[in-house]
Write an enzyme that holds these catalytic residues in place. Structure first.
Site, PDB file in Angstrom:
ATOM      1  N   LEU A 364       0.826  -1.207   0.000  1.00 45.26           N
ATOM      2  CA  LEU A 364       0.000   0.000   0.000  1.00 45.26           C
ATOM      3  C   LEU A 364       0.853   1.245   0.000  1.00 45.26           C
ATOM      4  O   LEU A 364       0.451   2.298  -0.469  1.00 45.26           O
ATOM      5  CB  LEU A 364      -0.892   0.020   1.243  1.00 45.26           C
ATOM      6  CG  LEU A 364      -2.081  -0.912   1.250  1.00 45.26           C
ATOM      7  CD1 LEU A 364      -2.709  -0.936   2.641  1.00 45.26           C
ATOM      8  CD2 LEU A 364      -3.108  -0.461   0.232  1.00 45.26           C
ATOM      9  N   GLY A 367       6.299   4.084   4.750  1.00 38.48           N
ATOM     10  CA  GLY A 367       6.469   5.299   5.538  1.00 38.48           C
ATOM     11  C   GLY A 367       7.747   5.189   6.331  1.00 38.48           C
ATOM     12  O   GLY A 367       8.568   4.303   6.099  1.00 38.48           O
ATOM     13  N   GLY A 368       7.887   6.108   7.277  1.00 43.79           N
ATOM     14  CA  GLY A 368       9.093   6.151   8.064  1.00 43.79           C
ATOM     15  C   GLY A 368       9.320   4.883   8.852  1.00 43.79           C
ATOM     16  O   GLY A 368      10.451   4.532   9.182  1.00 43.79           O
ATOM     17  N   PHE A 369       8.242   4.179   9.175  1.00 42.18           N
ATOM     18  CA  PHE A 369       8.409   3.024  10.034  1.00 42.18           C
ATOM     19  C   PHE A 369       8.511   1.713   9.266  1.00 42.18           C
ATOM     20  O   PHE A 369       8.891   0.705   9.822  1.00 42.18           O
ATOM     21  CB  PHE A 369       7.251   2.950  11.030  1.00 42.18           C
ATOM     22  CG  PHE A 369       7.249   4.078  11.996  1.00 42.18           C
ATOM     23  CD1 PHE A 369       8.173   4.123  13.016  1.00 42.18           C
ATOM     24  CD2 PHE A 369       6.347   5.115  11.870  1.00 42.18           C
ATOM     25  CE1 PHE A 369       8.183   5.172  13.911  1.00 42.18           C
ATOM     26  CE2 PHE A 369       6.361   6.165  12.752  1.00 42.18           C
ATOM     27  CZ  PHE A 369       7.283   6.201  13.778  1.00 42.18           C
ATOM     28  N   GLY A 370       8.134   1.752   8.025  1.00 42.79           N
ATOM     29  CA  GLY A 370       8.234   0.506   7.271  1.00 42.79           C
ATOM     30  C   GLY A 370       7.145   0.405   6.221  1.00 42.79           C
ATOM     31  O   GLY A 370       6.384   1.339   6.001  1.00 42.79           O
ATOM     32  N   VAL A 372       3.753  -1.004   4.312  1.00 40.30           N
ATOM     33  CA  VAL A 372       2.391  -1.341   4.694  1.00 40.30           C
ATOM     34  C   VAL A 372       1.750  -2.164   3.586  1.00 40.30           C
ATOM     35  O   VAL A 372       1.828  -1.794   2.414  1.00 40.30           O
ATOM     36  CB  VAL A 372       1.551  -0.066   4.938  1.00 40.30           C
ATOM     37  CG1 VAL A 372       0.154  -0.434   5.384  1.00 40.30           C
ATOM     38  CG2 VAL A 372       2.221   0.825   5.958  1.00 40.30           C
ATOM     39  N   LYS A 387       1.384  -3.389   8.882  1.00 34.92           N
ATOM     40  CA  LYS A 387       2.583  -2.565   8.839  1.00 34.92           C
ATOM     41  C   LYS A 387       3.752  -3.353   9.406  1.00 34.92           C
ATOM     42  O   LYS A 387       3.682  -3.857  10.525  1.00 34.92           O
ATOM     43  CB  LYS A 387       2.341  -1.290   9.641  1.00 34.92           C
ATOM     44  CG  LYS A 387       3.532  -0.372   9.691  1.00 34.92           C
ATOM     45  CD  LYS A 387       3.192   0.938  10.347  1.00 34.92           C
ATOM     46  CE  LYS A 387       2.382   1.810   9.421  1.00 34.92           C
ATOM     47  NZ  LYS A 387       2.345   3.212   9.862  1.00 34.92           N
ATOM     48  N   ASP A 483       2.800  11.879  16.410  1.00 40.48           N
ATOM     49  CA  ASP A 483       3.116  11.980  14.989  1.00 40.48           C
ATOM     50  C   ASP A 483       1.878  12.381  14.182  1.00 40.48           C
ATOM     51  O   ASP A 483       1.538  11.746  13.194  1.00 40.48           O
ATOM     52  CB  ASP A 483       3.708  10.649  14.500  1.00 40.48           C
ATOM     53  CG  ASP A 483       4.608  10.832  13.270  1.00 40.48           C
ATOM     54  OD1 ASP A 483       4.843  11.995  12.886  1.00 40.48           O
ATOM     55  OD2 ASP A 483       5.047   9.822  12.707  1.00 40.48           O
TER      56      ASP A 483
END
Ligand SMILES: Nc1ncnc2c1ncn2[C@@H]1O[C@H](COP(=O)(O)OP(=O)(O)OP(=O)(O)O)[C@@H](O)[C@H]1O
Ligand SMILES: *[C@@H]1O[C@H](CO)[C@@H](O)[C@H](O)[C@H]1NC(C)=O
Ligand SMILES: *[C@@H]1O[C@H](CO)[C@@H](O)[C@H](O)[C@H]1NC(C)=O
Ligand SMILES: *[C@@H]1O[C@H](CO)[C@@H](O)[C@H](O)[C@H]1NC(C)=O
Ligand SMILES: *[C@@H]1O[C@H](CO)[C@@H](O)[C@H](O)[C@H]1NC(C)=O
Ligand SMILES: *[C@@H]1O[C@H](CO)[C@@H](O)[C@H](O)[C@H]1NC(C)=O
Ligand SMILES: *[C@@H]1O[C@H](CO)[C@@H](O)[C@H](O)[C@H]1NC(C)=O
Ligand SMILES: *[C@@H]1O[C@H](CO)[C@@H](O)[C@H](O)[C@H]1NC(C)=O
Length: 678
Positions: A364, A367-370, A372, A387, A483
């Site tokens: 999908l 982002g900054g965290f990984g 999705v 995620k 965030d």
């Protein structure tokens, strides 16, 4: 005459005494009748139970207490009051009840929240809450001695707040959801006296016995599968006089609740007797539970059996060769402490299947965290977004997972529901509800193909404000989002704005290296004091929300590196020039409501003040947006440009040289920390 009179009197007296006697007999008969209440329901067809909430009677006579709706309570009560105490000396009578129940969770190991047999002063327990309160109590009256509630709970979720033993226990509750006696579900078998475990959410019917002896002042509770006789030794035994807890007239019935996840909770049969032993239920006469899974036909046997044999051989061969590979492929990290979080824990294998092996097609976004991925859960067909967050350090993961589980209980129409998690080596997978319309930033920046009109934007703004207000003030604990930004606002099927990613930044706060103060958030949304001290507060969230307001109204990113423009400064300059409406998104054309636009921009500036004390609270923000209080007066607003210029970020960035090389836009500090760490 005289004689006659006397005779008449004697007659009257005799009549009177007869009437008195009759009345006395009648009243004692009435007492006896109500005292010795005795009923047996084998199924509930054509019974007159008093139902509320999600409780209903199915066509085949099952009592279904909860349906497939989250955060619901369901009550079913015997319609008439029951006399529980001797009217002369006020001591509680002996009574006994037994019932057969079944709990079918939506996912094999994930169901919520449990049910209870309850004796209560009112029919239906008005004011009680779902989830961990089981429809018995609420945050205000829990534990209060004036409740007069006695219950046997079958609790299928572990609530840390109430010191629950595990997510599969039986408890005796007196006026409080914190049980006075509890034990993991199980029974002592009659032969060996050995304790055998039971799983409440197995979907299998089970029987519960509750017996109170008014002379011995002892309450026993047992549970067993329906094909097993009543255990000779009770699972729970409480020596206590119930008289002080019970009123003379009480109602009896069942209470049940769902939370973030649901299960269907059924009662199949129920028997009760005052002053005696409840009649045994005839298991064969109870209604059948709805079938789980697809029907198996006899055709399956004739064709299926040979096929089955063949495949068995195949499976035996292949399992040897694939076994090792598979184990490695689907390996998870599961530690003892996580067993508490059973229901929120997903199997990696299920997530792998759901997302078609985390294929690129299902990606999908990242982002900054990984990354999705989109997925569809097997069986329930629920659409999910998974995620994958890489997490090298083991430190803090326990606290974080505990927090995730607790956040999983948050429900609000403007928050993205978090279903649960899964943990692998160096990786954490978070399972969210899928939001079909994606993230808000796609509709705002970089010449979007589709944009949102003003009324949609204003609705999203109000929604996100109320979601954030809920996190800050309306939930049991203060939750700081850390965030808030347009890309973390997702749009559901009806274009409601929903905040996602909450609490995730916390993972990095628990941090890798305790020497440095980790600041997690995204540049441009980061309050100056947050950058300085590394401490997130509700007012740092408000600051980020201010940046978000300006983004949505202006269609610009908070920092535009190419132009060296900071959005707050830019809007502030328009405002100083008396032309604040000039800051609006040109894509809107003339489709906007000037007053609302002005309110949003002004509120955005107000929230963006460098001085935290000057910023409004989320409660005030909601009130401004709803027009409940007059629009903010920002004539005295000070936004010293120096404080908001790049110099602040320069200083800040110096301590994180790795982030300098990258573009400021949309770069989360967390990412730079991560990449720096690897
Ligand atoms: N629940 C969801 N439903 C549908 N799409 C989602 C969901 N969660 C995330 N996405 C998509 O995945 C993308 C990446 O999401 P993610 O939250 O990881 O990144 P981000 O918000 O851009 O950055 P950051 O991780 O720094 O917050 C989003 O832009 C969104 O399109
Ligand atoms: C569940 O029960 C609630 C409350 O009665 C009702 O509003 C809802 O429609 C029901 N949901 C389903 C799926 O039956
Ligand atoms: C069912 O119970 C309610 C509440 O006590 C009562 O008003 C109603 O008359 C009862 N109906 C029948 C059919 O017994
Ligand atoms: C109350 O009265 C009943 C019978 O009337 C008796 O059996 C019981 O022991 C009494 N209880 C107390 C506490 O005196
Ligand atoms: C809690 O429950 C009690 C008793 O049912 C009720 O009177 C009270 O209003 C409820 N409190 C809240 C905050 O809902
Ligand atoms: C218990 O409830 C009663 C009645 O609702 C209330 O007056 C009292 O303050 C409560 N006690 C506590 C300790 O909350
Ligand atoms: C039964 O459950 C208890 C508590 O969860 C556990 O400690 C015990 O090992 C289980 N016993 C068996 C035989 O599974
Ligand atoms: C409760 O269980 C104990 C122990 O088995 C037994 O001695 C006692 O008679 C039981 N009491 C009731 C009320 O069933």
């Amino acid at each position: 005459m005289n004689k006659k009179l006397v005779g008449g009197d004697a007659h009257t007296v005799a009549m009177l005494s007869k009437i008195v006697l009759l009345a006395h007999m009648l009243s004692s008969l009435a007492i006896a009748a109500s005292q010795d209440l005795n009923f047996i329901y084998s199924g509930f067809r054509s019974t007159n139970l008093s139902l509320d909430g999600s409780a209903e009677l199915t066509s085949n006579g099952l009592l279904r207490l909860t349906n497939e709706t989250m955060r619901q309570t369901g009550h079913a009560f015997y319609p008439n009051p029951v006399t529980f105490k001797n009217s002369i000396n006020g001591s509680a009578f002996t009574f006994s009840t037994t019932f057969v129940f079944a709990i079918t969770p939506e996912y094999a190991n994930l169901g919520g929240h449990g049910m209870a047999f309850v004796i209560a002063p009112t029919r239906g327990l008005p004011g009680s809450l779902p989830s961990q309160h089981l429809g018995l109590f609420n945050g205000t009256n829990n534990g209060n001695q004036t409740n007069h509630v006695v219950a046997v709970e079958l609790d299928t979720i572990r609530s840390m707040d109430f010191n629950d033993l595990d997510d599969n226990h039986v408890g005796i509750d007196i006026n409080s959801i914190e049980s006075v006696r509890y034990a993991s579900a199980g029974y002592y078998s009659q032969l060996s006296d050995k304790l055998t475990n039971l799983t409440l959410i197995s979907g299998q019917p089970m029987q519960v016995w509750m017996e109170y002896d008014g002379m011995e002042k002892q309450l026993n509770v047992s549970i067993a599968p329906i094909d097993v006789d009543k255990p000779s030794r009770p699972l729970l035994s409480l020596s206590r006089d119930l008289s002080p807890y019970l009123n003379s007239a009480m109602y009896i019935g069942f209470s049940s609740s769902t939370g973030s996840v649901y299960s269907s909770q059924y009662v199949l049969g129920w028997s009760f007797k005052m002053n005696g032993l409840a009649e045994a239920l005839d298991i064969s006469r109870l209604p059948k539970l709805p079938r789980l899974g697809p029907k198996k036909t006899s055709k399956f046997l004739t064709i299926g059996l040979p096929v089955l044999c063949l495949s068995l051989v195949f499976v035996a061969v292949s399992s040897v060769s694939y076994g090792i590979r598979r184990t490695r492929k689907f390996a998870e990290v599961l530690e003892d402490w996580e067993l508490d979080f059973g229901p929120q824990r997903f199997k990696y294998k299920d997530l792998y299947t759901a997302t078609k092996g985390f294929g690129d097609k299902e990606l999908l976004g990242r982002g900054g965290f990984g990354r999705v991925y989109k997925g569809v859960l097997p069986i329930s067909r629920i659409q999910i977004a998974v995620k994958r967050v890489s997490h090298e350090s083991r430190q803090g993961i326990r606290e974080f997972v505990a927090e995730i589980v607790s956040i999983g209980r948050l429900r609000h129409r403007n928050l993205v529901p978090l279903f649960g998690y899964c943990r692998r080596k160096g990786e954490l997978l978070l399972v969210y509800d899928y939001m079909p319309n994606g993230s808000l930033d796609k509709y705002l920046f970089d010449q979007p193909a589709v944009t949102l009109n003003w009324s949609q934007r204003f609705r999203v703004i109000k929604g996100v404000a109320s979601g954030l207000f809920y996190l800050h003030e309306e939930w049991e604990q203060v939750v700081i989002h850390r965030d808030v930004k347009a890309s973390n606002v997702l749009l559901d099927g009806e274009f409601n704005g929903r905040l996602g990613d909450f609490g995730l930044a916390r993972l990095y706060d628990h941090g890798t290296d305790p020497q440095t103060t980790h600041v997690v958030g995204t540049l441009g949304y980061l309050a100056p004091e947050h950058a300085r001290t590394g401490k997130a507060t509700t007012s740092t969230d408000v600051f980020a929300f201010g940046a978000f307001l300006l983004e949505v109204a202006s269609g610009r990113r908070p920092i535009q590196p190419a132009e060296d423009v900071i959005l707050v400064d830019w809007v502030f300059a328009r405002w100083l020039g008396g032309e604040i409406l000039e800051a609006r998104d040109p894509n809107l054309g003339t489709d906007y409501v000037a007053e609302e636009m002005e309110l949003v921009l002004q509120l955005g500036l107000m929230c963006s003040q460098s001085e935290p004390a000057g910023r409004p609270s989320m409660r005030q923000v909601v009130q401004f947006l709803e027009g409940d209080i007059p629009r903010p007066d920002i004539s005295l607003l000070r936004l010293p440009a120096s404080d908001l210029s790049f110099s602040r970020f320069d200083n800040f960035a110096l301590s994180y040289p790795s982030s300098m090389g990258k573009s400021f836009s949309n770069l989360s500090v967390a990412e730079s920390l991560l990449s720096g760490g690897r």
